[in-house]
Design a protein around this motif. Structure first.
Motif, PDB file in Angstrom:
ATOM      1  N   GLU A 119    -136.938 -51.835  56.341  1.00 49.71           N
ATOM      2  CA  GLU A 119    -136.666 -53.281  56.343  1.00 49.71           C
ATOM      3  C   GLU A 119    -136.199 -53.748  54.970  1.00 49.71           C
ATOM      4  O   GLU A 119    -135.293 -54.584  54.856  1.00 49.71           O
ATOM      5  N   ILE A 120    -136.809 -53.197  53.925  1.00 50.53           N
ATOM      6  CA  ILE A 120    -136.397 -53.560  52.557  1.00 50.53           C
ATOM      7  C   ILE A 120    -134.959 -53.117  52.311  1.00 50.53           C
ATOM      8  O   ILE A 120    -134.153 -53.845  51.727  1.00 50.53           O
ATOM      9  N   ALA A 121    -134.637 -51.913  52.760  1.00 50.11           N
ATOM     10  CA  ALA A 121    -133.281 -51.384  52.568  1.00 50.11           C
ATOM     11  C   ALA A 121    -132.251 -52.284  53.245  1.00 50.11           C
ATOM     12  O   ALA A 121    -131.209 -52.617  52.660  1.00 50.11           O
ATOM     13  N   ASP A 122    -132.546 -52.695  54.485  1.00 49.37           N
ATOM     14  CA  ASP A 122    -131.617 -53.569  55.209  1.00 49.37           C
ATOM     15  C   ASP A 122    -131.523 -54.939  54.536  1.00 49.37           C
ATOM     16  O   ASP A 122    -130.423 -55.516  54.421  1.00 49.37           O
ATOM     17  N   HIS A 123    -132.665 -55.445  54.081  1.00 46.34           N
ATOM     18  CA  HIS A 123    -132.713 -56.778  53.462  1.00 46.34           C
ATOM     19  C   HIS A 123    -131.916 -56.815  52.158  1.00 46.34           C
ATOM     20  O   HIS A 123    -131.227 -57.802  51.862  1.00 46.34           O
ATOM     21  N   LEU A 124    -132.014 -55.723  51.370  1.00 44.26           N
ATOM     22  CA  LEU A 124    -131.352 -55.696  50.058  1.00 44.26           C
ATOM     23  C   LEU A 124    -130.015 -54.962  50.083  1.00 44.26           C
ATOM     24  O   LEU A 124    -129.369 -54.822  49.034  1.00 44.26           O
ATOM     25  N   CYS A 125    -129.642 -54.488  51.277  1.00 37.92           N
ATOM     26  CA  CYS A 125    -128.364 -53.768  51.425  1.00 37.92           C
ATOM     27  C   CYS A 125    -128.287 -52.526  50.535  1.00 37.92           C
ATOM     28  O   CYS A 125    -127.294 -52.275  49.826  1.00 37.92           O
TER      29      CYS A 125
ATOM     30  N   ILE B 185    -137.149 -46.007  47.931  1.00 37.10           N
ATOM     31  CA  ILE B 185    -138.226 -45.085  47.525  1.00 37.10           C
ATOM     32  C   ILE B 185    -138.176 -44.832  46.021  1.00 37.10           C
ATOM     33  O   ILE B 185    -139.213 -44.792  45.349  1.00 37.10           O
ATOM     34  N   THR B 186    -136.972 -44.683  45.477  1.00 31.93           N
ATOM     35  CA  THR B 186    -136.834 -44.484  44.029  1.00 31.93           C
ATOM     36  C   THR B 186    -137.334 -45.695  43.260  1.00 31.93           C
ATOM     37  O   THR B 186    -138.051 -45.567  42.258  1.00 31.93           O
ATOM     38  N   HIS B 187    -136.982 -46.891  43.732  1.00 29.38           N
ATOM     39  CA  HIS B 187    -137.469 -48.115  43.077  1.00 29.38           C
ATOM     40  C   HIS B 187    -139.002 -48.173  43.118  1.00 29.38           C
ATOM     41  O   HIS B 187    -139.643 -48.525  42.118  1.00 29.38           O
ATOM     42  N   ARG B 188    -139.570 -47.838  44.242  1.00 30.29           N
ATOM     43  CA  ARG B 188    -141.036 -47.892  44.362  1.00 30.29           C
ATOM     44  C   ARG B 188    -141.705 -46.892  43.420  1.00 30.29           C
ATOM     45  O   ARG B 188    -142.745 -47.172  42.816  1.00 30.29           O
ATOM     46  N   ARG B 189    -141.090 -45.715  43.282  1.00 28.51           N
ATOM     47  CA  ARG B 189    -141.641 -44.717  42.364  1.00 28.51           C
ATOM     48  C   ARG B 189    -141.573 -45.219  40.924  1.00 28.51           C
ATOM     49  O   ARG B 189    -142.515 -45.073  40.144  1.00 28.51           O
ATOM     50  N   ASN B 190    -140.456 -45.855  40.561  1.00 30.20           N
ATOM     51  CA  ASN B 190    -140.315 -46.388  39.198  1.00 30.20           C
ATOM     52  C   ASN B 190    -141.273 -47.550  38.951  1.00 30.20           C
ATOM     53  O   ASN B 190    -141.824 -47.697  37.855  1.00 30.20           O
TER      54      ASN B 190
ATOM     55  N   LEU C 172    -142.141 -55.972  49.440  1.00 33.84           N
ATOM     56  CA  LEU C 172    -143.347 -55.195  49.780  1.00 33.84           C
ATOM     57  C   LEU C 172    -144.538 -56.101  50.063  1.00 33.84           C
ATOM     58  O   LEU C 172    -145.253 -55.917  51.049  1.00 33.84           O
ATOM     59  N   VAL C 173    -144.755 -57.094  49.203  1.00 30.38           N
ATOM     60  CA  VAL C 173    -145.939 -57.936  49.381  1.00 30.38           C
ATOM     61  C   VAL C 173    -145.761 -58.891  50.560  1.00 30.38           C
ATOM     62  O   VAL C 173    -146.740 -59.480  51.032  1.00 30.38           O
ATOM     63  N   GLN C 174    -144.532 -59.038  51.027  1.00 30.79           N
ATOM     64  CA  GLN C 174    -144.287 -59.828  52.230  1.00 30.79           C
ATOM     65  C   GLN C 174    -144.432 -58.982  53.491  1.00 30.79           C
ATOM     66  O   GLN C 174    -144.218 -59.476  54.598  1.00 30.79           O
ATOM     67  N   GLY C 175    -144.795 -57.703  53.299  1.00 33.98           N
ATOM     68  CA  GLY C 175    -145.123 -56.852  54.439  1.00 33.98           C
ATOM     69  C   GLY C 175    -143.985 -56.035  54.995  1.00 33.98           C
ATOM     70  O   GLY C 175    -144.103 -55.448  56.080  1.00 33.98           O
ATOM     71  N   MET C 176    -142.880 -55.940  54.273  1.00 30.10           N
ATOM     72  CA  MET C 176    -141.748 -55.159  54.773  1.00 30.10           C
ATOM     73  C   MET C 176    -141.945 -53.665  54.555  1.00 30.10           C
ATOM     74  O   MET C 176    -142.492 -53.244  53.534  1.00 30.10           O
TER      75      MET C 176
ATOM     76  N   GLU D 137    -141.470 -57.487  31.985  1.00 30.88           N
ATOM     77  CA  GLU D 137    -140.199 -57.353  31.281  1.00 30.88           C
ATOM     78  C   GLU D 137    -139.596 -55.966  31.473  1.00 30.88           C
ATOM     79  O   GLU D 137    -138.386 -55.796  31.307  1.00 30.88           O
ATOM     80  N   GLN D 138    -140.420 -54.997  31.804  1.00 28.62           N
ATOM     81  CA  GLN D 138    -139.919 -53.638  31.993  1.00 28.62           C
ATOM     82  C   GLN D 138    -139.225 -53.470  33.332  1.00 28.62           C
ATOM     83  O   GLN D 138    -138.471 -52.533  33.532  1.00 28.62           O
ATOM     84  N   LEU D 139    -139.490 -54.359  34.270  1.00 30.00           N
ATOM     85  CA  LEU D 139    -138.923 -54.229  35.598  1.00 30.00           C
ATOM     86  C   LEU D 139    -137.497 -54.775  35.647  1.00 30.00           C
ATOM     87  O   LEU D 139    -137.187 -55.794  35.025  1.00 30.00           O
ATOM     88  N   SER D 140    -136.665 -54.105  36.430  1.00 30.54           N
ATOM     89  CA  SER D 140    -135.316 -54.631  36.666  1.00 30.54           C
ATOM     90  C   SER D 140    -135.390 -55.709  37.748  1.00 30.54           C
ATOM     91  O   SER D 140    -136.399 -55.852  38.452  1.00 30.54           O
ATOM     92  N   ASP D 141    -134.312 -56.472  37.878  1.00 34.35           N
ATOM     93  CA  ASP D 141    -134.279 -57.503  38.917  1.00 34.35           C
ATOM     94  C   ASP D 141    -134.434 -56.891  40.299  1.00 34.35           C
ATOM     95  O   ASP D 141    -135.118 -57.450  41.169  1.00 34.35           O
ATOM     96  N   ARG D 142    -133.788 -55.751  40.506  1.00 32.45           N
ATOM     97  CA  ARG D 142    -133.889 -55.108  41.819  1.00 32.45           C
ATOM     98  C   ARG D 142    -135.318 -54.641  42.100  1.00 32.45           C
ATOM     99  O   ARG D 142    -135.807 -54.741  43.237  1.00 32.45           O
ATOM    100  N   GLU D 143    -136.019 -54.149  41.063  1.00 34.22           N
ATOM    101  CA  GLU D 143    -137.410 -53.717  41.251  1.00 34.22           C
ATOM    102  C   GLU D 143    -138.299 -54.899  41.599  1.00 34.22           C
ATOM    103  O   GLU D 143    -139.212 -54.792  42.420  1.00 34.22           O
ATOM    104  N   ARG D 144    -138.018 -56.076  40.991  1.00 36.40           N
ATOM    105  CA  ARG D 144    -138.779 -57.278  41.350  1.00 36.40           C
ATOM    106  C   ARG D 144    -138.515 -57.660  42.804  1.00 36.40           C
ATOM    107  O   ARG D 144    -139.422 -58.062  43.541  1.00 36.40           O
TER     108      ARG D 144
END
Length: 319
Positions: free
Chosen positions: A271-277, A284-289, A263-267, A250-257
């Motif tokens: 690749e994540i940046a391109d995929h999520l625009c 990197i900020t999302h991963r740190r959070n 990540l778990v799909q191996g990107m 519940e603490q995670l935002s939709d974007r963090e999910r």
């Protein structure tokens, strides 16, 4: 003369002391009393509640410099901790004051050079006390907290290693002053020579003490820290499994999910940046959070989290 023999549990304790009389002080630091008769090392250690393996590791190391302790999980940290604490008490409470009294009796305190030697010794003793008290107030309580299962997260043994400086230069200057100041009359010459001999003996003892800390104690604490970190990861994963991870989810935002799923799909981050625009910096900020909120810092941990919380199907995970 010291023996180069590697001592074993079935050797007689009296043989060890007879061959290496300077180990007498080590016995006291381990909490071993004299009067052990013809008992073996193991029997003597058992009678005094001392771990035999750890006792022999320290003894054989200080005698011959033998031993490889980086991956030695047989060492008893409580035995090492007690030994080092007792060594500090012996040196600070007995040995340093004892040598100063010897110097006072050997030197003419009304002579300027005699006063200089005493001042040098006091400065040297102050440095030793400062270093050992740092260990007593910081390192030893930290190790005890590891043993108790509640480590102080703001400290680690590498912090101690950075503070573990020697005072050899000041001691060398002190010895040179004494050697050059040897008086002409026989009585004071003998007294000062005996004191100088004690100073040399203590220099050897301090060097061995530092080597035991660096080569045996510090690796043992690093292993404890590693086990503690691994236990923390296991506990976090267990909390996710048994609590369903609902609170953290519940603490995670939709974007963090979305980032976790990628990540778990191996990107990779790009690749994540391109995929999520979004930008790589935002990824990197999302991963740190995510790491801060979930207290999970490994890809494997995030994978388990994602599966447990139904963010991904196991078939979509890149293993």
């Amino acid at each position: 003369m010291k023996s180069l023999k590697m001592y074993e549990p079935d050797d007689k304790m009296i043989s060890l002391i007879r061959d290496n009389y300077d180990l007498l002080q080590s016995l006291g630091s381990f909490g071993i009393s004299l009067g052990f008769g013809d008992k073996t090392v193991k029997e003597t250690c058992d009678d005094n509640g001392v771990d035999t393996y750890t006792f022999l590791a320290v003894v054989n190391f200080t005698i011959n410099g033998c031993g490889e302790f980086e991956n030695d999980d047989k060492l008893s940290v409580p035995t090492l901790l007690h030994y080092l604490e007792a060594c500090h008490a012996y040196f600070l409470d007995f040995q340093l004051p004892y040598i100063r009294r010897e110097l006072q009796e050997s030197l003419n305190e009304h002579d300027s050079l005699g006063n200089l030697i005493l001042r040098f010794y006091d400065e040297y003793a102050h440095e030793i006390r400062r270093h050992m008290r740092y260990e007593q107030k910081t390192l030893f309580p930290y190790v005890q907290s590891l043993l108790d299962g509640h480590p102080n997260s703001d400290y680690n043994v590498d912090t101690f290693s950075k503070h573990h400086s020697a005072t050899d230069k000041k001691l060398r200057e002190l010895k040179l002053l004494i050697i050059k100041y040897l008086p002409q009359d026989g009585l004071h010459n003998n007294q000062l020579t005996a004191t100088l001999h004690d100073i040399y003996e203590n220099e050897v003892w301090l060097r061995q003490h530092a080597m035991v800390e660096d080569c045996i104690f510090v690796p043992a604490i690093r292993r404890m820290e590693l086990v503690t970190r691994q236990s923390d990861v296991t506990r976090n994963i267990s909390d996710m499994v048994f609590k369903g991870g609902t609170q953290n989810s519940e603490q995670l935002s939709d974007r963090e999910r979305d980032v976790i799923i990628a990540l778990v799909q191996g990107m990779a981050n790009k690749e994540i940046a391109d995929h999520l625009c979004i930008s790589v910096n935002t990824v990197i900020t999302h991963r740190r959070n995510i790491a801060r909120k979930l207290q999970i810092h490994s890809p494997a941990g995030l994978t388990i989290y994602a599966i447990v919380n139904n963010l991904v199907d196991i078939s979509a995970v890149k293993l």
